[in-house]
Write a protein that holds these residues in place. Structure first.
Motif, short mmCIF file in Angstrom:
data_model
loop_
_atom_site.label_atom_id
_atom_site.label_comp_id
_atom_site.label_asym_id
_atom_site.label_seq_id
_atom_site.Cartn_x
_atom_site.Cartn_y
_atom_site.Cartn_z
N GLU A 1 0.86 -1.18 0.00
CA GLU A 1 0.00 0.00 0.00
C GLU A 1 0.90 1.24 0.00
O GLU A 1 2.07 1.15 0.35
CB GLU A 1 -0.88 0.01 1.26
CG GLU A 1 -1.85 -1.15 1.36
CD GLU A 1 -3.01 -1.05 0.38
OE1 GLU A 1 -3.33 0.07 -0.07
OE2 GLU A 1 -3.59 -2.10 0.05
N PRO A 2 0.36 2.39 -0.36
CA PRO A 2 1.16 3.62 -0.29
C PRO A 2 1.69 3.85 1.13
O PRO A 2 1.00 3.56 2.11
CB PRO A 2 0.17 4.71 -0.68
CG PRO A 2 -0.87 4.01 -1.48
CD PRO A 2 -0.98 2.64 -0.87
N GLY A 3 2.93 4.31 1.20
CA GLY A 3 3.52 4.60 2.50
C GLY A 3 5.03 4.51 2.46
O GLY A 3 5.62 4.22 1.42
N THR A 4 5.64 4.73 3.61
CA THR A 4 7.08 4.62 3.75
C THR A 4 7.39 3.30 4.44
O THR A 4 6.77 2.96 5.44
CB THR A 4 7.65 5.80 4.58
OG1 THR A 4 7.32 7.02 3.91
CG2 THR A 4 9.16 5.70 4.72
N GLU B 1 1.80 4.53 -4.75
CA GLU B 1 0.48 3.96 -5.03
C GLU B 1 0.57 2.45 -4.84
O GLU B 1 1.64 1.86 -4.95
CB GLU B 1 0.02 4.31 -6.44
CG GLU B 1 0.94 3.84 -7.53
CD GLU B 1 0.51 4.34 -8.91
OE1 GLU B 1 0.41 3.50 -9.80
OE2 GLU B 1 0.27 5.54 -9.06
N LYS B 2 -0.55 1.84 -4.53
CA LYS B 2 -0.58 0.40 -4.31
C LYS B 2 -0.01 -0.31 -5.53
O LYS B 2 -0.44 -0.07 -6.66
CB LYS B 2 -2.00 -0.08 -4.04
CG LYS B 2 -2.08 -1.54 -3.71
CD LYS B 2 -3.51 -1.93 -3.38
CE LYS B 2 -3.60 -3.40 -3.07
NZ LYS B 2 -4.96 -3.79 -2.69
N ARG B 3 1.00 -1.19 -5.29
CA ARG B 3 1.61 -1.91 -6.40
C ARG B 3 2.46 -3.06 -5.88
O ARG B 3 2.82 -3.10 -4.70
CB ARG B 3 2.47 -1.00 -7.26
CG ARG B 3 3.70 -0.45 -6.55
CD ARG B 3 4.45 0.54 -7.43
NE ARG B 3 5.58 1.11 -6.75
CZ ARG B 3 6.84 0.79 -6.98
NH1 ARG B 3 7.14 -0.11 -7.89
NH2 ARG B 3 7.82 1.38 -6.33
N GLU B 4 2.79 -3.98 -6.78
CA GLU B 4 3.71 -5.05 -6.43
C GLU B 4 5.13 -4.55 -6.65
O GLU B 4 5.42 -3.93 -7.66
CB GLU B 4 3.46 -6.28 -7.30
CG GLU B 4 4.36 -7.44 -6.91
CD GLU B 4 4.06 -8.70 -7.67
OE1 GLU B 4 3.20 -9.46 -7.21
OE2 GLU B 4 4.68 -8.90 -8.74
#
Length: 77
Positions: A17-20, A53-56
């Motif tokens: 998910e988006p984030g650090t 952004e949400k990604r693999e």
């Protein structure tokens, strides 16, 4: 993150998910592949990275990448 499979010399594929995030650099984390703070006293520092952004993502697991923490295919060379 208990469904993360860590295989030596193969990248870790994980959807984030988006984030650090902080990739473990010492190998002692109880939250692999992420930092749990177990590095204190080792002289090593976790590798911070941001997901916008949400990604693999494919995280390096061999230590040879030039694009840390991401895999650049160096494990196959």
């Amino acid at each position: 993150m208990s469904d993360v499979v860590i295989t030596p010399n193969k990248p870790i594929a994980i959807e984030l998910e988006p984030g650090t995030y902080y990739r473990c650099a010492c190998g002692k984390s109880t939250n692999q592949p992420f930092c749990s703070g177990a590095h204190h006293g080792t002289g090593l520092t976790p590798i911070a990275f941001e997901v916008k952004e949400k990604r693999e993502v494919h995280l390096c697991n061999c230590g040879k990448t030039a694009n840390s923490p991401y895999c650049d295919g160096s494990h196959a060379k």
